[in-house]
Design a protein around this motif. Structure first.
Motif, PDB file in Angstrom:
ATOM      1  N   ALA A 197       0.837  -1.204   0.000  1.00 29.07           N
ATOM      2  CA  ALA A 197       0.000   0.000   0.000  1.00 29.07           C
ATOM      3  C   ALA A 197       0.868   1.249   0.000  1.00 29.07           C
ATOM      4  O   ALA A 197       2.017   1.230   0.459  1.00 29.07           O
ATOM      5  CB  ALA A 197      -0.913   0.001   1.220  1.00 29.07           C
ATOM      6  N   GLU A 198       0.325   2.349  -0.503  1.00 34.47           N
ATOM      7  CA  GLU A 198       1.032   3.618  -0.419  1.00 34.47           C
ATOM      8  C   GLU A 198       1.065   4.081   1.032  1.00 34.47           C
ATOM      9  O   GLU A 198       0.197   3.729   1.835  1.00 34.47           O
ATOM     10  CB  GLU A 198       0.349   4.670  -1.297  1.00 34.47           C
ATOM     11  N   TYR A 199       2.068   4.873   1.364  1.00 38.65           N
ATOM     12  CA  TYR A 199       2.223   5.336   2.746  1.00 38.65           C
ATOM     13  C   TYR A 199       2.687   6.786   2.747  1.00 38.65           C
ATOM     14  O   TYR A 199       3.593   7.159   1.994  1.00 38.65           O
ATOM     15  CB  TYR A 199       3.243   4.469   3.487  1.00 38.65           C
ATOM     16  N   SER A 200       2.067   7.589   3.585  1.00 42.78           N
ATOM     17  CA  SER A 200       2.473   8.986   3.744  1.00 42.78           C
ATOM     18  C   SER A 200       3.148   9.154   5.096  1.00 42.78           C
ATOM     19  O   SER A 200       2.532   8.914   6.138  1.00 42.78           O
ATOM     20  CB  SER A 200       1.254   9.916   3.648  1.00 42.78           C
ATOM     21  N   GLY A 201       4.413   9.552   5.073  1.00 46.96           N
ATOM     22  CA  GLY A 201       5.175   9.714   6.299  1.00 46.96           C
ATOM     23  C   GLY A 201       4.913  11.048   6.977  1.00 46.96           C
ATOM     24  O   GLY A 201       3.917  11.725   6.710  1.00 46.96           O
ATOM     25  N   TYR A 202       5.847  11.431   7.851  1.00 55.32           N
ATOM     26  CA  TYR A 202       5.653  12.616   8.688  1.00 55.32           C
ATOM     27  C   TYR A 202       5.394  13.868   7.857  1.00 55.32           C
ATOM     28  O   TYR A 202       4.387  14.566   8.055  1.00 55.32           O
ATOM     29  CB  TYR A 202       6.885  12.818   9.574  1.00 55.32           C
ATOM     30  N   TRP A 203       6.287  14.190   6.933  1.00 57.97           N
ATOM     31  CA  TRP A 203       6.111  15.400   6.131  1.00 57.97           C
ATOM     32  C   TRP A 203       5.153  15.187   4.971  1.00 57.97           C
ATOM     33  O   TRP A 203       4.430  16.108   4.569  1.00 57.97           O
ATOM     34  CB  TRP A 203       7.461  15.906   5.616  1.00 57.97           C
ATOM     35  N   GLU A 204       5.115  13.983   4.441  1.00 59.10           N
ATOM     36  CA  GLU A 204       4.209  13.708   3.328  1.00 59.10           C
ATOM     37  C   GLU A 204       2.745  13.859   3.758  1.00 59.10           C
ATOM     38  O   GLU A 204       1.906  14.317   2.980  1.00 59.10           O
ATOM     39  CB  GLU A 204       4.461  12.302   2.787  1.00 59.10           C
ATOM     40  N   SER A 205       2.444  13.479   4.991  1.00 63.66           N
ATOM     41  CA  SER A 205       1.075  13.626   5.494  1.00 63.66           C
ATOM     42  C   SER A 205       0.725  15.087   5.767  1.00 63.66           C
ATOM     43  O   SER A 205      -0.433  15.418   6.027  1.00 63.66           O
ATOM     44  CB  SER A 205       0.892  12.803   6.774  1.00 63.66           C
ATOM     45  N   ARG A 206       1.725  15.952   5.683  1.00 61.93           N
ATOM     46  CA  ARG A 206       1.519  17.387   5.877  1.00 61.93           C
ATOM     47  C   ARG A 206       1.603  18.151   4.555  1.00 61.93           C
ATOM     48  O   ARG A 206       1.771  19.367   4.546  1.00 61.93           O
ATOM     49  CB  ARG A 206       2.536  17.923   6.886  1.00 61.93           C
ATOM     50  N   GLY A 207       1.506  17.423   3.452  1.00 57.53           N
ATOM     51  CA  GLY A 207       1.410  18.062   2.150  1.00 57.53           C
ATOM     52  C   GLY A 207       2.637  17.987   1.271  1.00 57.53           C
ATOM     53  O   GLY A 207       2.587  18.384   0.098  1.00 57.53           O
ATOM     54  N   TYR A 208       3.758  17.492   1.808  1.00 57.15           N
ATOM     55  CA  TYR A 208       4.964  17.384   0.990  1.00 57.15           C
ATOM     56  C   TYR A 208       4.851  16.208   0.018  1.00 57.15           C
ATOM     57  O   TYR A 208       4.157  15.226   0.279  1.00 57.15           O
ATOM     58  CB  TYR A 208       6.196  17.209   1.875  1.00 57.15           C
ATOM     59  N   SER A 209       5.562  16.322  -1.095  1.00 57.51           N
ATOM     60  CA  SER A 209       5.512  15.305  -2.137  1.00 57.51           C
ATOM     61  C   SER A 209       6.026  13.964  -1.626  1.00 57.51           C
ATOM     62  O   SER A 209       7.066  13.897  -0.962  1.00 57.51           O
ATOM     63  CB  SER A 209       6.357  15.748  -3.333  1.00 57.51           C
ATOM     64  N   ASN A 210       5.311  12.900  -1.952  1.00 59.56           N
ATOM     65  CA  ASN A 210       5.763  11.565  -1.571  1.00 59.56           C
ATOM     66  C   ASN A 210       6.880  11.094  -2.493  1.00 59.56           C
ATOM     67  O   ASN A 210       7.745  10.319  -2.094  1.00 59.56           O
ATOM     68  CB  ASN A 210       4.592  10.577  -1.610  1.00 59.56           C
ATOM     69  N   LYS A 211       6.888  11.591  -3.724  1.00 63.92           N
ATOM     70  CA  LYS A 211       7.940  11.218  -4.664  1.00 63.92           C
ATOM     71  C   LYS A 211       9.235  11.941  -4.332  1.00 63.92           C
ATOM     72  O   LYS A 211      10.304  11.348  -4.311  1.00 63.92           O
ATOM     73  CB  LYS A 211       7.503  11.530  -6.092  1.00 63.92           C
TER      74      LYS A 211
END
Length: 220
Positions: A197-211
């Motif tokens: 599954a895709e996962y959003s980390g600390y900054w990614e869950s705050r709008g930063y690019s996951n890529k």
């Protein structure tokens, strides 16, 4: 009191410095007493550790190497826990990689560690795994596509500029996420999970690019 002869004093200090070993070789500086930091490698100028930028969400984490365990689990056939000493026994790799922060600063360093692929060969990754999550001692987390880690020979570094990774740099392990923004370079890593599954980390869950490709958009 007789005046001090400055010439004699300077000669004395020079002799003392040479005899005591205080003169460092060119382009090298001492780190933690027993280790020597390189500042040039293969004609590439490296950024001294004390000149490198650094960020953390909760400040420096202090990890005891004697009780440290790296847990690797999720979609693998052989979940495992590795001690620091066991990690050091794996074949190592070294190369110079630039770390570029999304804030606009960066530095160049020589990194030494173990390839992520080497560890994954032992745990045997399941065919449906697509994403790798890195968990850190301070509660930080981030993720990468499995193919990115394998295709680019991404390493978990335990040395920087030929010295043991300092505590504030992420000891015992920092992910060298080449060509990714700095927030994808997880440090103080304690766990690795493989998932489908895709996962959003600390900054990614705050709008930063996951890529988070360096030079690309920082936000999604």
């Amino acid at each position: 009191m007789r005046p001090i002869n400055l010439t004699i004093l300077c000669l004395y200090l020079l002799v003392f410095t040479v005899v005591s070993g205080c003169l460092s070789p060119p382009q090298r500086s001492a780190v933690d007493g027993n280790e020597i930091e390189v500042t040039v490698y293969n004609d590439i100028e490296l950024t001294p550790i004390d000149k490198q930028g650094n960020n953390a969400i909760k400040g420096t984490q202090y990890i005891d190497r004697n009780i440290y365990r790296l847990q690797i689990d999720g979609l693998v056939e052989n979940p495992t826990e590795l001690t620091y000493d066991l990690i050091l026994e794996y074949p190592s790799t070294s190369r110079v990689v630039d770390m570029n922060c999304v804030e606009g600063w960066g530095f160049t360093a020589k990194w030494t560690g173990v390839l992520v692929e080497t560890l994954f060969n032992d745990v045997v990754v399941k065919e449906n795994a697509t994403t790798v999550i890195f968990y850190c001692a301070d509660g930080y987390s981030t993720s990468h596509d499995l193919n990115y880690l394998l295709d680019n020979d991404i390493m978990l570094a335990y040395r920087i500029n030929d010295v043991t990774l300092p505590t504030d740099r992420g000891f015992p392990l920092q992910l060298v996420a080449e060509d990714k923004y700095g927030y994808k370079w997880a440090k103080w890593i304690t766990g690795i999970e493989l998932t489908d599954a895709e996962y959003s980390g600390y900054w990614e869950s705050r709008g930063y690019s996951n890529k988070a490709d360096f030079g690309g958009p920082a936000f999604e």
